[in-house]
Design a protein around this motif. Sequence first.
Motif, PDB file in Angstrom:
ATOM      1  N   THR A 159       0.835  -1.205   0.000  1.00 15.56           N
ATOM      2  CA  THR A 159       0.000   0.000   0.000  1.00 15.56           C
ATOM      3  C   THR A 159       0.869   1.255   0.000  1.00 15.56           C
ATOM      4  O   THR A 159       0.598   2.204  -0.750  1.00 15.56           O
ATOM      5  CB  THR A 159      -0.941   0.003   1.226  1.00 15.56           C
ATOM      6  N   VAL A 160       1.908   1.276   0.818  1.00 14.15           N
ATOM      7  CA  VAL A 160       2.815   2.431   0.869  1.00 14.15           C
ATOM      8  C   VAL A 160       3.529   2.596  -0.464  1.00 14.15           C
ATOM      9  O   VAL A 160       3.653   3.718  -0.983  1.00 14.15           O
ATOM     10  CB  VAL A 160       3.823   2.276   2.030  1.00 14.15           C
ATOM     11  N   ILE A 162       2.513   1.628  -3.512  1.00 13.58           N
ATOM     12  CA  ILE A 162       1.565   2.114  -4.533  1.00 13.58           C
ATOM     13  C   ILE A 162       1.268   3.586  -4.303  1.00 13.58           C
ATOM     14  O   ILE A 162       1.218   4.380  -5.264  1.00 13.58           O
ATOM     15  CB  ILE A 162       0.277   1.255  -4.515  1.00 13.58           C
ATOM     16  N   SER A 163       1.087   3.994  -3.053  1.00 16.09           N
ATOM     17  CA  SER A 163       0.827   5.411  -2.744  1.00 16.09           C
ATOM     18  C   SER A 163       1.996   6.271  -3.175  1.00 16.09           C
ATOM     19  O   SER A 163       1.804   7.359  -3.746  1.00 16.09           O
ATOM     20  CB  SER A 163       0.585   5.599  -1.249  1.00 16.09           C
ATOM     21  N   LEU A 164       3.198   5.831  -2.942  1.00 13.76           N
ATOM     22  CA  LEU A 164       4.386   6.573  -3.341  1.00 13.76           C
ATOM     23  C   LEU A 164       4.478   6.698  -4.856  1.00 13.76           C
ATOM     24  O   LEU A 164       4.794   7.773  -5.382  1.00 13.76           O
ATOM     25  CB  LEU A 164       5.631   5.872  -2.777  1.00 13.76           C
ATOM     26  N   VAL A 166       1.978   6.657  -6.990  1.00 15.84           N
ATOM     27  CA  VAL A 166       0.916   7.580  -7.405  1.00 15.84           C
ATOM     28  C   VAL A 166       1.341   9.020  -7.158  1.00 15.84           C
ATOM     29  O   VAL A 166       1.160   9.892  -8.022  1.00 15.84           O
ATOM     30  CB  VAL A 166      -0.419   7.248  -6.684  1.00 15.84           C
ATOM     31  N   VAL A 167       1.931   9.317  -6.003  1.00 17.11           N
ATOM     32  CA  VAL A 167       2.382  10.676  -5.688  1.00 17.11           C
ATOM     33  C   VAL A 167       3.463  11.112  -6.668  1.00 17.11           C
ATOM     34  O   VAL A 167       3.446  12.241  -7.187  1.00 17.11           O
ATOM     35  CB  VAL A 167       2.876  10.760  -4.226  1.00 17.11           C
TER      36      VAL A 167
END
Length: 177
Positions: A159-160, A162-164, A166-167
């Motif tokens: 999750t971390v 994928i979030s990174l 995306v950012v």
Amino acid sequence: MVENKMNSNESNVGYYDDYIKKILDVACLSTKENSILIGLTIEDGKCRSTVELLEQNGKRDIGRSVAFSCTESFYTNFLERLVVEYSDTTNTVVADIVDVDGDDQFTFRMVSENNDMFTVDGISKDYARKLKDKVVNREKEKVYVKSSEAGLSNALGLTVLISLIVVIFLTLLMFVW
């Protein structure tokens, strides 16, 4: 060393908790260079407990032998608790049942990854199975908890990540447009 940890010669019901703690403290002394041998022998309504530290060079450090009366309380409040807590403290790799003497009195054995041995001799086959089942079930729970924790940490890490991504992607889009 074992003598210091096993400094009690009491055989009273009130000492079960203290004696279990002392045995577990001794079990924590285990390394690859030594083996802890914990033996409980049940005979004539009494249980004799011995604890030994065996070094690689053959030197033995023997703790005091302690005797308990084999009452119902002994089996439920001491022996079964000791087996479960010892199993939780050490990493048991083998738990089995044998009839060593051919006398229909069985021995329950646990061997840890450091080659420590815990034995209960002089019990019925059914009771030996009961102790073995307790250990096997605890070991299964340990594996399940470890795999659940690993799954949770892997999901959190993914999750971390994928979030990174995306950012970073959104940041690049802002500067390119």
